[in-house]
Design a protein around this motif. Structure first.
Motif, PDB file in Angstrom:
ATOM      1  N   SER A  12       1.036  -0.924  -0.183  1.00 12.00           N
ATOM      2  CA  SER A  12       0.180  -0.504  -0.086  1.00 12.00           C
ATOM      3  C   SER A  12       0.896   1.027  -0.224  1.00 12.00           C
ATOM      4  O   SER A  12       0.325   2.412   0.247  1.00 12.00           O
ATOM      5  N   GLY A  13       2.474   1.172   0.085  1.00 13.99           N
ATOM      6  CA  GLY A  13       3.214   2.427   0.009  1.00 13.99           C
ATOM      7  C   GLY A  13       3.350   2.532  -1.659  1.00 13.99           C
ATOM      8  O   GLY A  13       2.774   2.081  -2.415  1.00 13.99           O
ATOM      9  N   LEU A  14       3.837   3.713  -1.605  1.00 18.45           N
ATOM     10  CA  LEU A  14       3.701   4.631  -2.858  1.00 18.45           C
ATOM     11  C   LEU A  14       4.461   3.713  -4.057  1.00 18.45           C
ATOM     12  O   LEU A  14       4.193   3.184  -4.858  1.00 18.45           O
ATOM     13  N   GLY A  71       7.844   5.357   8.071  1.00 21.37           N
ATOM     14  CA  GLY A  71       7.885   6.345   6.683  1.00 21.37           C
ATOM     15  C   GLY A  71       9.179   7.207   7.821  1.00 21.37           C
ATOM     16  O   GLY A  71       9.258   7.263   8.754  1.00 21.37           O
ATOM     17  N   ILE A  72      10.230   6.665   6.883  1.00 20.48           N
ATOM     18  CA  ILE A  72      11.926   7.942   7.560  1.00 20.48           C
ATOM     19  C   ILE A  72      11.307   9.115   7.303  1.00 20.48           C
ATOM     20  O   ILE A  72      12.333   9.789   8.384  1.00 20.48           O
ATOM     21  N   ALA A  73      10.998   9.619   6.683  1.00 18.97           N
ATOM     22  CA  ALA A  73      10.321  10.854   6.079  1.00 18.97           C
ATOM     23  C   ALA A  73       9.120  11.554   7.076  1.00 18.97           C
ATOM     24  O   ALA A  73       8.360  12.842   7.060  1.00 18.97           O
ATOM     25  N   ASP A  74       8.110  10.758   7.807  1.00 20.45           N
ATOM     26  CA  ASP A  74       7.087  11.081   7.990  1.00 20.45           C
ATOM     27  C   ASP A  74       7.249  11.470   9.567  1.00 20.45           C
ATOM     28  O   ASP A  74       5.870  12.235   9.242  1.00 20.45           O
ATOM     29  N   ARG A  75       7.961  11.425  10.568  1.00 23.86           N
ATOM     30  CA  ARG A  75       8.358  13.082  11.337  1.00 23.86           C
ATOM     31  C   ARG A  75       9.407  13.056  11.836  1.00 23.86           C
ATOM     32  O   ARG A  75      10.482  12.338  11.352  1.00 23.86           O
ATOM     33  N   ARG A  76       9.886  14.184  13.127  1.00 23.49           N
ATOM     34  CA  ARG A  76      11.046  14.108  12.840  1.00 23.49           C
ATOM     35  C   ARG A  76      11.072  12.851  14.355  1.00 23.49           C
ATOM     36  O   ARG A  76      10.248  12.228  14.835  1.00 23.49           O
ATOM     37  N   TRP A  77      12.519  12.347  14.434  1.00 28.91           N
ATOM     38  CA  TRP A  77      13.349  12.010  14.939  1.00 28.91           C
ATOM     39  C   TRP A  77      13.514  11.444  16.638  1.00 28.91           C
ATOM     40  O   TRP A  77      14.593  12.426  16.561  1.00 28.91           O
ATOM     41  N   SER A  78      12.365  11.168  16.798  1.00 31.68           N
ATOM     42  CA  SER A  78      12.659  11.352  18.032  1.00 31.68           C
ATOM     43  C   SER A  78      12.754   9.311  18.710  1.00 31.68           C
ATOM     44  O   SER A  78      13.257   9.188  17.981  1.00 31.68           O
ATOM     45  N   ASP A  79      14.129   9.318  19.468  1.00 31.52           N
ATOM     46  CA  ASP A  79      14.813   8.359  20.173  1.00 31.52           C
ATOM     47  C   ASP A  79      12.647   7.240  19.927  1.00 31.52           C
ATOM     48  O   ASP A  79      13.761   5.860  19.095  1.00 31.52           O
ATOM     49  N   ALA A 162      17.479  -3.796  -2.712  1.00 29.38           N
ATOM     50  CA  ALA A 162      16.991  -2.361  -3.583  1.00 29.38           C
ATOM     51  C   ALA A 162      17.671  -1.616  -2.447  1.00 29.38           C
ATOM     52  O   ALA A 162      16.909  -0.924  -1.760  1.00 29.38           O
ATOM     53  N   ARG A 163      18.638  -0.765  -3.339  1.00 32.09           N
ATOM     54  CA  ARG A 163      18.846   0.503  -1.970  1.00 32.09           C
ATOM     55  C   ARG A 163      18.641   1.317  -2.272  1.00 32.09           C
ATOM     56  O   ARG A 163      18.658   1.910  -4.060  1.00 32.09           O
ATOM     57  N   THR A 164      17.374   2.199  -2.268  1.00 32.09           N
ATOM     58  CA  THR A 164      16.833   3.684  -3.140  1.00 32.09           C
ATOM     59  C   THR A 164      17.316   4.513  -2.483  1.00 32.09           C
ATOM     60  O   THR A 164      17.251   5.233  -1.513  1.00 32.09           O
ATOM     61  N   GLY A 165      17.100   5.163  -3.821  1.00 35.41           N
ATOM     62  CA  GLY A 165      17.644   6.451  -3.640  1.00 35.41           C
ATOM     63  C   GLY A 165      16.528   7.339  -3.492  1.00 35.41           C
ATOM     64  O   GLY A 165      15.159   6.732  -3.039  1.00 35.41           O
ATOM     65  N   LEU A 166      16.500   8.793  -3.643  1.00 36.70           N
ATOM     66  CA  LEU A 166      14.854   9.846  -3.177  1.00 36.70           C
ATOM     67  C   LEU A 166      13.898   9.915  -5.235  1.00 36.70           C
ATOM     68  O   LEU A 166      14.521   9.465  -5.985  1.00 36.70           O
ATOM     69  N   VAL A 167      12.952   8.774  -4.758  1.00 41.23           N
ATOM     70  CA  VAL A 167      12.041   8.777  -5.659  1.00 41.23           C
ATOM     71  C   VAL A 167      11.260   9.933  -6.047  1.00 41.23           C
ATOM     72  O   VAL A 167      10.171  10.755  -5.350  1.00 41.23           O
ATOM     73  N   GLY A 172       3.253  11.161  -1.819  1.00 34.27           N
ATOM     74  CA  GLY A 172       4.848  10.003  -0.634  1.00 34.27           C
ATOM     75  C   GLY A 172       6.216  10.612  -1.189  1.00 34.27           C
ATOM     76  O   GLY A 172       6.782  10.875  -1.821  1.00 34.27           O
ATOM     77  N   GLY A 173       6.960  10.042   0.301  1.00 32.09           N
ATOM     78  CA  GLY A 173       8.279   9.712  -0.646  1.00 32.09           C
ATOM     79  C   GLY A 173       8.585  11.832   0.166  1.00 32.09           C
ATOM     80  O   GLY A 173       7.681  13.038   0.000  1.00 32.09           O
ATOM     81  N   ALA A 174       9.718  11.972  -0.502  1.00 31.64           N
ATOM     82  CA  ALA A 174      10.180  13.254  -0.431  1.00 31.64           C
ATOM     83  C   ALA A 174       9.810  14.257  -1.609  1.00 31.64           C
ATOM     84  O   ALA A 174       9.507  15.897  -1.267  1.00 31.64           O
ATOM     85  N   TRP A 175       9.635  13.259  -2.841  1.00 32.61           N
ATOM     86  CA  TRP A 175       9.043  14.740  -3.976  1.00 32.61           C
ATOM     87  C   TRP A 175       7.862  14.841  -3.460  1.00 32.61           C
ATOM     88  O   TRP A 175       7.472  16.128  -3.931  1.00 32.61           O
ATOM     89  N   GLY A 176       7.021  14.091  -2.543  1.00 32.68           N
ATOM     90  CA  GLY A 176       5.525  14.298  -2.619  1.00 32.68           C
ATOM     91  C   GLY A 176       5.149  16.023  -1.470  1.00 32.68           C
ATOM     92  O   GLY A 176       4.492  16.284  -1.704  1.00 32.68           O
ATOM     93  N   ARG A 177       6.411  16.131  -0.977  1.00 36.67           N
ATOM     94  CA  ARG A 177       6.323  17.428   0.055  1.00 36.67           C
ATOM     95  C   ARG A 177       6.839  18.303  -0.786  1.00 36.67           C
ATOM     96  O   ARG A 177       6.414  19.701  -0.542  1.00 36.67           O
ATOM     97  N   LEU A 178       7.766  18.496  -1.680  1.00 38.33           N
ATOM     98  CA  LEU A 178       8.464  18.817  -2.845  1.00 38.33           C
ATOM     99  C   LEU A 178       7.804  19.642  -3.822  1.00 38.33           C
ATOM    100  O   LEU A 178       7.645  20.993  -4.112  1.00 38.33           O
ATOM    101  N   PHE A 179       6.251  18.523  -4.286  1.00 30.92           N
ATOM    102  CA  PHE A 179       5.993  19.673  -5.613  1.00 30.92           C
ATOM    103  C   PHE A 179       5.156  20.597  -4.983  1.00 30.92           C
ATOM    104  O   PHE A 179       4.674  21.153  -5.856  1.00 30.92           O
ATOM    105  N   PRO A 180       4.206  20.122  -3.827  1.00 34.34           N
ATOM    106  CA  PRO A 180       3.792  21.591  -3.883  1.00 34.34           C
ATOM    107  C   PRO A 180       3.769  22.774  -2.974  1.00 34.34           C
ATOM    108  O   PRO A 180       3.517  24.640  -3.576  1.00 34.34           O
ATOM    109  N   LEU A 181       5.056  22.634  -2.938  1.00 34.71           N
ATOM    110  CA  LEU A 181       5.655  23.885  -2.847  1.00 34.71           C
ATOM    111  C   LEU A 181       6.099  24.950  -4.113  1.00 34.71           C
ATOM    112  O   LEU A 181       6.654  25.615  -3.691  1.00 34.71           O
ATOM    113  N   PHE A 182       6.868  23.475  -5.111  1.00 37.06           N
ATOM    114  CA  PHE A 182       7.556  24.238  -6.313  1.00 37.06           C
ATOM    115  C   PHE A 182       6.208  24.890  -6.992  1.00 37.06           C
ATOM    116  O   PHE A 182       6.269  25.890  -7.579  1.00 37.06           O
TER     117      PHE A 182
END
Length: 299
Positions: A12-14, A71-79, A162-167, A172-182
């Motif tokens: 169900s992920g990206l 998700g790696i970038a879903d939230r701030r990295w608390s312990d 599969a060592r994944t880069g920025l998709v 979803g993912g980092a680019w899912g946050r970039l597109f609205p800003l741009f």
């Protein structure tokens, strides 16, 4: 490849959603691993936190693909969240690898997710799959993540990482946050923009996964990144050109650190990662350049 039965965790992920869509469109039978009571014949129950997989449901699978993990970038990295990121990958991978190894007829291939975070900050130095792991949370995580697949490998199952880069994808993912800003004209460099970003179009990522599933001679780690990584400044400029928006804003490093905490080092860090093994194996990228990748994501 002839029609196959393929199990997918993280369906169900990206990336999982795109992979399942691609496989089913070509006539393959996809079994989805779900964390609840199955509702349909194409679902198999698992509970990665408890290390449980209904191994019977994997019977007859030619491939097991594990793309699951918080998700790696879903939230701030608390312990606490770092433990969630780690456990969701290690426990799930170990459970699936053990289930695959336990079958009377194990799958041909166990394809496990990983990340270019394995290499840590490489600065301006280009690295490929021959490079050792870096230092820090993500490199250590990736090493353990790949080691967790040992039961499948030791049972003789061809195991691929599969060592994944920025998709590059619109959601979803980092680019899912970039597109609205741009699109809003608020895009710009992060930090000084000199850090390298190793990206890959979603279409190429799915194609690479299928290539690795189908290629019986391939095992071990593969970087899933476009052939030539670019700096954040170069990617910013390309986003502006494709989306026809200004890219005047810049997010200073101290602001990113204040907002993102420890995770800011992943945004400001430089990863110049190349897909040497994919290219050597004959894989062809459909969207190798950043402008092509961004246009494909808009389509």
């Amino acid at each position: 490849m002839d029609a196959s039965r393929i199990a997918v965790a993280g369906a169900s992920g990206l990336i999982g959603t795109a992979l399942v869509r691609s496989l089913t469109a070509d006539g393959h039978e996809v079994v989805r691993l779900v964390r609840r009571t199955p509702r349909t014949d194409d679902e198999v129950e698992w509970d990665p936190e408890r290390g449980y997989v209904d191994a019977v449901g994997l019977t007859g699978c030619d491939a097991v693909v594990n793309l699951a993990g918080a998700g790696i970038a879903d939230r701030r990295w608390s312990d606490a969240y770092k433990r969630t990121i780690r456990d969701s990958r290690l426990l799930g991978t170990a459970a699936l690898a053990e289930a695959a190894a336990s079958l009377d007829r194990p799958p041909r291939v166990f394809l496990n997710g990983s990340a270019i975070g394995f290499y840590g900050d490489t600065g301006t130095r280009a690295v490929d799959e021959s490079a050792p792991p870096g230092d820090g949370f993500l490199p250590s995580l990736c090493v353990e993540w790949e080691e967790a697949a040992a039961p499948a490998r030791e049972a003789g199952v061809r195991t691929v990482f599969a060592r994944t880069g920025l998709v590059v994808a619109p959601e979803g993912g980092a680019w899912g946050r970039l597109f609205p800003l741009f699109r809003a004209g608020l895009g710009g460099k992060m930090g000084d923009g000199r850090q390298y970003w190793s990206y890959i179009a979603l279409h190429d990522h799915v194609a690479a996964l299928r290539f690795l599933i189908d290629s019986d001679s391939l095992s071990g780690p593969f970087n899933l990144t476009a052939p030539e990584p670019l700096t954040n400044a170069e990617i910013t400029a390309a986003m502006g050109r494709v989306l026809h928006r200004p890219t005047l804003f810049q997010v200073p490093a101290p602001v990113l650190k204040a907002v993102l905490g420890e995770m800011a080092q992943e945004v400001l860090g430089s990863q110049r990662v190349r897909p040497a093994r994919l290219l050597e194996s004959g894989f062809t990228f459909a969207f190798p350049g950043i402008e092509e990748a961004v246009r494909a994501a808009r389509a």
